[in-house]
Structure formats: structure tokens, C-alpha cells
Design an enzyme around this catalytic site. Structure first.
Site, PDB file in Angstrom:
ATOM      1  N   ASN A 100      93.310 -23.151  38.259  1.00 22.54           N
ATOM      2  CA  ASN A 100      94.194 -23.743  37.243  1.00 22.54           C
ATOM      3  C   ASN A 100      95.632 -23.826  37.763  1.00 22.54           C
ATOM      4  OD1 ASN A 100      96.001 -22.352  34.567  1.00 22.54           O
ATOM      5  ND2 ASN A 100      95.195 -24.419  34.464  1.00 22.54           N
ATOM      6  N   GLY A 101      96.335 -24.848  37.306  1.00 22.22           N
ATOM      7  CA  GLY A 101      97.762 -24.980  37.584  1.00 22.22           C
ATOM      8  C   GLY A 101      98.100 -26.292  38.254  1.00 22.22           C
ATOM      9  N   ASP A 102      98.878 -27.129  37.534  1.00 24.70           N
ATOM     10  CA  ASP A 102      99.430 -28.368  38.089  1.00 24.70           C
ATOM     11  C   ASP A 102      98.371 -29.377  38.515  1.00 24.70           C
ATOM     12  OD1 ASP A 102     101.787 -27.050  37.708  1.00 24.70           O
ATOM     13  OD2 ASP A 102     102.335 -26.891  39.824  1.00 24.70           O
ATOM     14  N   PRO A 150      93.416 -22.993  27.663  1.00 26.01           N
ATOM     15  CA  PRO A 150      93.876 -22.585  26.325  1.00 26.01           C
ATOM     16  C   PRO A 150      95.384 -22.805  26.225  1.00 26.01           C
ATOM     17  CG  PRO A 150      93.465 -20.662  27.709  1.00 26.01           C
ATOM     18  CD  PRO A 150      92.999 -21.860  28.484  1.00 26.01           C
ATOM     19  N   MET A 151      95.831 -23.454  25.163  1.00 24.56           N
ATOM     20  CA  MET A 151      97.267 -23.654  24.966  1.00 24.56           C
ATOM     21  C   MET A 151      97.579 -23.424  23.492  1.00 24.56           C
ATOM     22  SD  MET A 151      98.209 -26.954  27.339  1.00 24.56           S
ATOM     23  CE  MET A 151      96.769 -27.947  26.936  1.00 24.56           C
ATOM     24  N   ALA A 152      98.319 -22.345  23.250  1.00 24.08           N
ATOM     25  CA  ALA A 152      98.695 -22.029  21.876  1.00 24.08           C
ATOM     26  C   ALA A 152      99.477 -23.203  21.304  1.00 24.08           C
ATOM     27  CB  ALA A 152      99.539 -20.759  21.853  1.00 24.08           C
ATOM     28  N   ARG A 189      98.485 -28.917  30.689  1.00 23.42           N
ATOM     29  CA  ARG A 189      99.518 -29.858  30.253  1.00 23.42           C
ATOM     30  C   ARG A 189      99.166 -31.315  30.527  1.00 23.42           C
ATOM     31  NH1 ARG A 189     104.001 -26.746  33.417  1.00 23.42           N
ATOM     32  NH2 ARG A 189     102.119 -26.444  34.668  1.00 23.42           N
ATOM     33  N   CYS A 203      99.186 -15.310  30.153  1.00 24.96           N
ATOM     34  CA  CYS A 203     100.291 -15.920  29.413  1.00 24.96           C
ATOM     35  C   CYS A 203     101.571 -15.110  29.577  1.00 24.96           C
ATOM     36  CB  CYS A 203      99.914 -16.003  27.934  1.00 24.96           C
ATOM     37  SG  CYS A 203     101.144 -16.876  26.992  1.00 24.96           S
TER      38      CYS A 203
END
Ligand SMILES: Cc1cc2nc3c(=O)[nH]c(=O)nc-3n(C[C@H](O)[C@H](O)[C@H](O)COP(=O)(O)O)c2cc1C
Length: 340
Positions: free
Chosen positions: A201-203, A16-18, A226, A100
Site C-alpha cells: 500500500n501507498g501512492d 480503510p479510510m475514516a 486516495r 494510522c
């Protein structure tokens, strides 16, 4: 993969990315290989339900199952109400945000700040799970609130005991924000402690990294944020690599132009042309980042006022690229002397 009662195409999740994972982007990622795309977070403050932003965030028309909606907040009763509200409007999974670090979220003691108050976490999770007995609830959080307090294992146990159906863990603490590298030891530790699915999750930026993280943590799936910006086909690349051990060739420039054009058309239709042109700018910037001549292109493109000028610029940029090479090549892969 079996996940919260759904059979997924694979174990690849869009984070999820606002401001990014709106309906057009989620649909695109699912079309290009993602198993689940979690919505942008929706506030639990019911006073905002009527705002056009919140209503747009809760719009799932035409979205591929499962529809996962993330809610954020710190008050158990409000979170329970938010879960009911979204489940009534089509959410098939409710995801709770405790991942977040944004000031806007943390100042009201929501997002990852909540991890400091374990009893409150338990109350929120139980309230939400009880509020939507027919809708699975998942939880996203970080490894802890700082490096001295990596309490992800405790939170994971609370989650499991509260009836949470799956968890996603970002391998950084709240204090890390986005600095330093994500670590996967805490995620591996959590995976060894709980029986509900764990998503790492992450990188994660390449198919090889996805495989490494899955192997290292034993996690059931990986979540990508990202690295999917401007590169939503990363999901099919990872899917293919995990299945065959081989890399897909870079996509054809002509295909990416089509992907980008279809995405832009969805954005204009979803937001209307005026807002759509503004929202489209950041996606076009991401699509072109790292490609030959993109810095100058972005500078010009950012000033273009309307849909037709924006589309013409995109056509021209990718047209020029296609003349140089049929496949998409990023500058960093080119010898120095060829990089514009
Ligand atoms: C622009 C942006 C917005 C984000 N918004 C949210 C959000 O609304 N809810 C959430 O749980 N995490 C949010 N995150 C965190 C991501 O879901 C993810 O955990 C983080 O980016 C690490 O994954 P990555 O390295 O694959 O990007 C956001 C991240 C970014 C970059």
C-alpha cells in the site's frame, strides 16, 4: 486470489479510510472491481458502541462478501472484545489498525504508535486472534515508527506467529505521516520473510504503478486509498491492465454521471438527506476534481443546501462535459489552451 479463507475476484484492496470508506463507498468500489474493501476503523471503546457513528460504521446490510471490519485500540482485552462484538454483527474478517498516524488514534497509543512496543503488539494480536477463533484476523501497519526504526519485518513475524492471516503494509513510517514518497523496499523485504499474504500500500495511483509495485515487492496484492476517491473505477482499470497489459479507454461521461448519481442516492439513503448532502459534497468534489470547469463548479456546489439542488448541479456539470467529449478527460491531459 485466496485471502484469509476467501476466494477473491482479484488481489485489489480498498484501503480503510475514516470518513471515506463507508458502506456506500465500499459497495461502489466492489461493484467497480475491488476484491476487498476494508471498513472505516471502528473504535474498540465499548462505551461508544451505542453512538450513531459507531453503529453506522458497523452496518453491513447488503454488502458484498467478504466483510472486513477494522478495529483500533491499544488494550488487548478491549481489542478482543471489539473483535467479538464486530464478528457477532457480521464481520467476516477483523482487520487491526496499526497503520494510522492520526493524533486521535496515536495519542492513546493506538494506530501506528503501537509499533514502538513490540511485546504489546504481540499481546494485542494474540488476544484478538483468540477472541474470534472462527473469524480470520488481518493486520495493517507501516514500515516502522520512523526512518531509523523500520521494524516492519519484526512486526510481520510477530503477526505470522500470532495467527494473523494476512498483512497490509503502507510504505511510509509513522513519522513520515503522508509526506515524501512511499517506498517499497521494506515491503519487498517483509514479503521475503513471511509466508502469509502481503498486501502493498501507498501512492498507487495508476494501473502501471500497481503492476510496478506488485512486480517490485512480490506482494500478493495491492491496496489503494486516495487514488480511489472520486475514481472508484480505478479498480477495474487496474484489473484490466494486470490481466491484459492494456489500458482501458477513459470511461464515458454518461457512465460516470450514472455512477456518481447512484453513489449519491446511496449516501442520502444511508445517512439521511441532511447529513447525506454534507457527506456527498466531498465525494462530488473528488469526482469532479481535475475536470474542465470544476473549480468554479465546486465553489457553487458546496453552498447548495439540499438533495434536489445538489443532483441538479451534478447533472448540469456532467451534461456540459458530455457535450464537449463523450469520454472523461482530466484537465491535465488537455493542451493548456483548452484547459478552462
Ligand atoms: C482520509 C484518510 C483516512 C484514513 N483512515 C484510515 C483508517 O481508518 N485506518 C487505517 O488503517 N488507515 C487509514 N488511512 C490510511 C490509508 O488506509 C492508506 O494506508 C494511506 O492512505 C496510503 O495509501 P494511498 O497512498 O493509496 O492513499 C487513511 C487515509 C486517508 C487519506
Amino acid at each position: 486470489m485466496q485471502f484469509a479463507g476467501f476466494t477473491l475476484r482479484n488481489n485489489l484492496f480498498v484501503a480503510p479510510m475514516a470518513g471515506v470508506t463507508d458502506r456506500p463507498f465500499r459497495q461502489l468500489c466492489k461493484r467497480l472491481g475491488a476484491g476487498v474493501a476494508v471498513s472505516e476503523m471502528v473504535t474498540s471503546n465499548s462505551l461508544l458502541y451505542g453512538s450513531s457513528k459507531t453503529r453506522r460504521r458497523a452496518n453491513h446490510d447488503g454488502e458484498v462478501d467478504p466483510i472486513s471490519v477494522q478495529i483500533a485500540g491499544a488494550d488487548p482485552a478491549m481489542m478482543a472484545e471489539a473483535a467479538r462484538h464486530n464478528a457477532d454483527r457480521g464481520a467476516q474478517i477483523i482487520d487491526i489498525n496499526m497503520g494510522c498516524p492520526a493524533k486521535k488514534v496515536c495519542n492513546v497509543m493506538a494506530g501506528s504508535a503501537l509499533m514502538q512496543d513490540e511485546p504489546l503488539v504481540a499481546r494485542i494480536l494474540e488476544a484478538v486472534v483468540n477472541a474470534v477463533p472462527n473469524t480470520p484476523v488481518t493486520l495493517k501497519f507501516r514500515t516502522g515508527w520512523n526512518r531509523e526504526n523500520k521494524n516492519a519485518p519484526v512486526i510481520a513475524r510477530i503477526a505470522q506467529e500470532s495467527g494473523i492471516r494476512a498483512i497490509a503494509i503502507h510504505g511510509r513510517t509513522r513519522a513520515d505521516q503522508y509526506m515524501g514518497a512511499a517506498e517499497y523496499d521494506t515491503i519487498a523485504q517483509v514479503k521475503s520473510l513471511v509466508s502469509i499474504p502481503v498486501i502493498a500500500n501507498g501512492d498507487i495511483t495508476t494501473p502501471q504503478k500497481a503492476k510496478f509495485v506488485l512486480d517490485y515487492t512480490g506482494a500478493d496484492g495491492v491496496m489503494i486509498g486516495r487514488a480511489a476517491q472520486g475514481r472508484p473505477w480505478i479498480f477495474r482499470e487496474i484489473e484490466h491492465f494486470l490481466r491484459t497489459g492494456e489500458e482501458l479507454p477513459p470511461p464515458l461521461v454518461t457512465e460516470i454521471l450514472q455512477v456518481c448519481r447512484a453513489h449519491l442516492a446511496d449516501i442520502y439513503a444511508f445517512y439521511g438527506e441532511e447529513t447525506g448532502v454534507r457527506i456527498a459534497r466531498k465525494h462530488i468534489s473528488w469526482y469532479t476534481k481535475g475536470l474542465i470547469g470544476s473549480a468554479a463548479f465546486r465553489h457553487t456546489m458546496n453552498q447548495l443546501p439540499d438533495v434536489s439542488a445538489q443532483l441538479a448541479a451534478v447533472d448540469e456539470f456532467f451534461g456540459r462535459l458530455a457535450e464537449a467529449d463523450t469520454r472523461l478527460r482530466y484537465e491535465e491531459e488537455l493542451p493548456q489552451e483548452l484547459a478552462a
